[in-house]
Design a protein around this motif. Structure first.
Motif, short mmCIF file in Angstrom:
data_model
loop_
_atom_site.label_atom_id
_atom_site.label_comp_id
_atom_site.label_asym_id
_atom_site.label_seq_id
_atom_site.Cartn_x
_atom_site.Cartn_y
_atom_site.Cartn_z
N ASP A 1 0.80 -1.21 0.00
CA ASP A 1 0.00 0.00 0.00
C ASP A 1 0.84 1.28 0.00
O ASP A 1 0.74 2.11 -0.90
CB ASP A 1 -0.84 -0.06 1.28
CG ASP A 1 -1.97 0.92 1.25
OD1 ASP A 1 -2.74 0.92 2.20
OD2 ASP A 1 -2.09 1.68 0.28
N SER A 2 1.69 1.41 1.00
CA SER A 2 2.38 2.68 1.24
C SER A 2 3.36 3.04 0.12
O SER A 2 3.73 4.19 -0.02
CB SER A 2 3.12 2.61 2.56
OG SER A 2 3.99 1.50 2.53
N LEU B 1 -9.34 -7.62 -10.66
CA LEU B 1 -9.92 -6.92 -9.52
C LEU B 1 -10.41 -5.53 -9.91
O LEU B 1 -9.79 -4.84 -10.72
CB LEU B 1 -8.87 -6.83 -8.41
CG LEU B 1 -8.51 -8.19 -7.81
CD1 LEU B 1 -7.19 -8.11 -7.05
CD2 LEU B 1 -9.62 -8.72 -6.93
N ARG B 2 -11.53 -5.14 -9.29
CA ARG B 2 -12.11 -3.81 -9.51
C ARG B 2 -12.20 -3.08 -8.18
O ARG B 2 -12.37 -3.71 -7.13
CB ARG B 2 -13.50 -3.95 -10.14
CG ARG B 2 -13.43 -4.33 -11.63
CD ARG B 2 -14.81 -4.41 -12.22
NE ARG B 2 -15.52 -5.56 -11.68
CZ ARG B 2 -16.28 -6.38 -12.40
NH1 ARG B 2 -16.43 -6.17 -13.71
NH2 ARG B 2 -16.90 -7.40 -11.84
N LEU C 1 -9.58 -2.61 -1.86
CA LEU C 1 -10.28 -3.90 -1.74
C LEU C 1 -10.60 -4.17 -0.29
O LEU C 1 -9.89 -3.71 0.61
CB LEU C 1 -9.37 -5.04 -2.23
CG LEU C 1 -8.89 -5.02 -3.66
CD1 LEU C 1 -7.81 -6.09 -3.84
CD2 LEU C 1 -10.05 -5.27 -4.61
N ARG C 2 -11.63 -4.97 -0.08
CA ARG C 2 -11.85 -5.53 1.25
C ARG C 2 -11.58 -7.02 1.16
O ARG C 2 -12.11 -7.71 0.28
CB ARG C 2 -13.30 -5.27 1.69
CG ARG C 2 -13.42 -5.36 3.19
CD ARG C 2 -14.73 -4.79 3.67
NE ARG C 2 -15.51 -5.87 4.26
CZ ARG C 2 -16.71 -5.70 4.79
NH1 ARG C 2 -17.27 -4.50 4.80
NH2 ARG C 2 -17.35 -6.72 5.29
N VAL C 3 -10.74 -7.50 2.04
CA VAL C 3 -10.39 -8.93 2.06
C VAL C 3 -10.84 -9.51 3.39
O VAL C 3 -10.58 -8.93 4.45
CB VAL C 3 -8.87 -9.11 1.88
CG1 VAL C 3 -8.49 -10.58 1.94
CG2 VAL C 3 -8.41 -8.51 0.55
N GLU C 4 -11.54 -10.64 3.34
CA GLU C 4 -11.98 -11.29 4.57
C GLU C 4 -11.52 -12.73 4.64
O GLU C 4 -11.45 -13.42 3.61
CB GLU C 4 -13.52 -11.27 4.67
CG GLU C 4 -14.05 -9.97 5.20
CD GLU C 4 -15.40 -10.12 5.88
OE1 GLU C 4 -16.12 -9.13 5.93
OE2 GLU C 4 -15.71 -11.24 6.37
N ILE D 1 -7.22 -3.26 2.01
CA ILE D 1 -5.91 -3.06 1.37
C ILE D 1 -6.10 -2.31 0.06
O ILE D 1 -7.22 -2.18 -0.44
CB ILE D 1 -5.21 -4.41 1.09
CG1 ILE D 1 -5.97 -5.20 0.04
CG2 ILE D 1 -5.05 -5.23 2.36
CD1 ILE D 1 -5.20 -6.39 -0.49
N THR D 2 -5.02 -1.80 -0.45
CA THR D 2 -5.04 -1.12 -1.75
C THR D 2 -3.92 -1.68 -2.61
O THR D 2 -2.77 -1.75 -2.18
CB THR D 2 -4.86 0.40 -1.57
OG1 THR D 2 -5.89 0.88 -0.71
CG2 THR D 2 -4.96 1.11 -2.91
#
Ligand code: ZN
Ligand code: ZN
Lengths: 125, 285, 285, 125
Positions: free
Chosen positions: D12-13, D110-111, D24-27, D44-45
């Motif tokens: 990310d950073s 991914l979108r 995104l959201r990851v679970e 996360i991005t």
């Protein structure tokens, strides 16, 4: 175009080809579906702006949707669904799984793909 | 909370849940010291009572004035055929004591009414609304507000169910969540508020909702319930049967819990909800 | 289906569900003529058995080889304290016969194994997987495929549950839905497949999933189940606790149900799943 | 930029300000969360394109996400999560509540706003 225009004028099929449209999913549950041909899920399309008073227009909102449903989809006993320009007390309105009170109630401006749910509270056990 | 009170047998009985993260010994102690009252020992109340007793809630109250009938047995799974004709409260109490004799079970063989609601409900930590009619639902909500207690409300009809916790303490900054009247300031049209006798009910639907009510009560007692106001809708016949809804906050102008609340002390609940409903049993259904 | 078989008492007992749209007399007749076998009379099996019996399923089979222990009672709500030390199958059978003496209950006091699975399960219309270990889950799926029967599979661990119907007949054009092996061609890492003893389980979670299994079985029997492959996930502690997932179709290369299926007849299920699991009871938990 | 670059390079950073990003959201559930700091939900991005072989790039797909999670979020025992370039058998991957097999598996691009869930099958009862 006054609001008292005959019902069919605002229905899906009368939208002009070029006018922007808002496709919506509308659901009824908790017994309300009984007033709407006993069908829980409906797909409708509304124009993106609608008449509002003296020749002016407004973006299509839930207040308009409620009136449209009463005039076009409701099959019986309007007094069980509407009370004036809003829904009868005892009916909860949801905008994409949120209580409409969090979204501006009747003033919420509808967006393409929105899912609007009307539920009546259940009492059995 | 006195964790030292747990007996060796409690560790053996509740071990499977005491090893759960977030529950543990402190959570089990809270359950053993907690009291829950279940209003209605019917389709919702039976599974709720089962799982409250099994989990080790220390004191359980049961309120109902009905007797067990054959037509109840398709959903009211605590009542045995041999108890037909007996009080639902005693039938249910007997059943859950056989599951867990260490629970104290208090029986209230009465209809809950404006005259007795405060005295019957005031000694419990959590109130479960497992009732089956609008006047009782408004009365329970108004009483829960007066007593400052959470009300875990279940309802079921046909193949549908609803679950919502009202008047939930959301923490020092946020106050309490909405009450039943915040959401439904007026009762439904009597034409839409059919009873189970009239519109029908499938047993497993009350089973799912009643079991979820027990789960909610446990989450509140052990402090694991997210305080955000929400309602769960269940439609057994839909391909995606559950829907979780984000609810409004308490309404400042609510006649029960608003800033000018308490304006409903002399309400006739039955009249408010459109009068008594027909006795369908006597009409032979 | 012979609707004329319903007795007057059946109308009184099942009236509340017989007036439901889509169920009615034809649906009740199907239930009374149906048979369901529940493999595992534990946390999932108990509520499933209750609601199957209450709804009037004509013949119910119960398969388990365990005896009732104190540590079961926080979730296995059919087993009374007085039955500790007795066979779970007999304890559960006794309990559901008291709810509905008109159900025929067949008892199978045995572990389900490759050697007996076909003979034990073949006479039932619907199989419920209420078991608690990977080898049994693969065996039940492979057997359901061989027998051409739907398998309503429930699972629970900690505060989570999963519900899925495998090998469901989706109609003449579509054939059958996926089997367990289509989704999970290989078992989970034994490190992630903890038992209830090891990772813990909350009673009401098995209650919700087991009750939903009974509901699924009823929907299949009466013909009201949408045939689309889907899985329901339940996480009791999440604010939005249910999630419904759209699943793949049957896999053409599945070793169990694919076009070259039936390649697994001599599998050692326990070895396939990483060997026997430790006996946590003997280790004093 | 070869794929064997140190882990932190894709995090990310380190994304440049102007590069398009995919939030995104990851679970993780069914026990998999134990491998990821016992945390079920992660935001996360990722960059919108990622290195792919000899100096070429590809749109970010789930195969990349799996590798990124292994290198950046996984805290222990990678063999319980991945098997080569994909997830270990026994893990179900969901794209916005659909089985990833219906969405192209690892090749799904991914979108922004996608929710990707990894679940291990449960066995208890
Ligand atoms: Zn209020
Ligand atoms: Zn298969």
């Amino acid at each position: 175009m006054p609001d008292s225009q005959p019902d069919s004028s605002h229905s899906d099929s009368n939208l002009s080809q070029n006018e922007p449209k808002i496709p919506l999913r509308v659901e009824f549950s908790g017994g309300l579906e009984l007033l709407f041909s006993n069908q829980r899920s409906h797909r409708i399309t509304l124009p993106s702006t609608v008449p509002h008073g003296d020749g002016t227009t407004k973006p299509t909102d839930i207040t308009y949707l409620i009136d449209w449903l009463r005039r076009n989809l409701l099959k019986e006993r309007a007094e069980l669904f509407t009370d004036g320009a809003t829904v009868r007390p005892g009916i909860l309105v949801l905008v994409n799984d949120s209580d409409w009170e969090l979204e501006g109630e009747g003033d919420y401006q509808l967006r393409p793909g929105d899912e609007i749910v009307f539920i009546s509270t259940l009492h059995g056990g | 909370m006195e964790p030292a009170k747990l007996k060796l047998e409690d560790y053996r009985r509740y071990g499977r849940q005491m090893i759960l993260p977030g529950l543990g010994l402190p959570g089990q102690s809270k359950l053993l010291n907690a009291s829950v009252v279940v209003v209605g020992a019917g389709g919702l109340g039976c599974p709720a009572l089962q799982y409250l007793a099994a989990s080790g809630v220390g004191r359980i109250g049961i309120v109902d004035h009905d007797i067990v009938e054959l037509s109840n047995l398709q959903r009211q799974v605590l009542h045995l055929e041999e108890n037909i004709g007996k009080s639902k409260v005693f039938s249910a109490a007997e059943a859950i004591k056989k599951l867990n004799s260490t629970c104290r079970v208090d029986t209230h063989v009465c209809a809950i009414e404006a005259a007795n609601a405060i005295s019957v409900l005031s000694t419990y930590d959590v109130i479960l609304d497992c009732s089956d009619n609008p006047p009782t639902r408004y009365l329970l909500s108004d009483t829960a507000v007066k007593l400052g207690k959470p009300l875990v409300s279940g309802a079921a009809q046909m193949f549908d169910g609803q679950l919502c916790t009202y008047n939930l303490d959301m923490g020092p900054d946020l106050g309490r969540g909405p009450c039943y009247r915040c959401l439904f300031p007026q009762p439904p049209a009597p034409e839409l508020a059919g009873s189970c006798e009239e519109t029908g009910i499938f047993g497993a639907v009350t089973g799912v909702v009643g079991t979820l009510q027990a789960m909610e009560a446990v989450k509140i007692i052990v402090g694991m319930r997210d305080p955000g106001p929400s309602m769960l809708l269940y439609s057994a016949m839909e391909l995606s049967p559950f829907r979780n809804i984000k609810l409004r906050s308490r309404k400042r102008d609510c006649p029960a819990c608003g800033i000018q609340g308490g304006r409903i002390s002399d309400l006739d609940y039955v009249t408010f909800c459109g009068g008594p409903r027909p006795n369908w049993e006597e009409r032979g259904l």
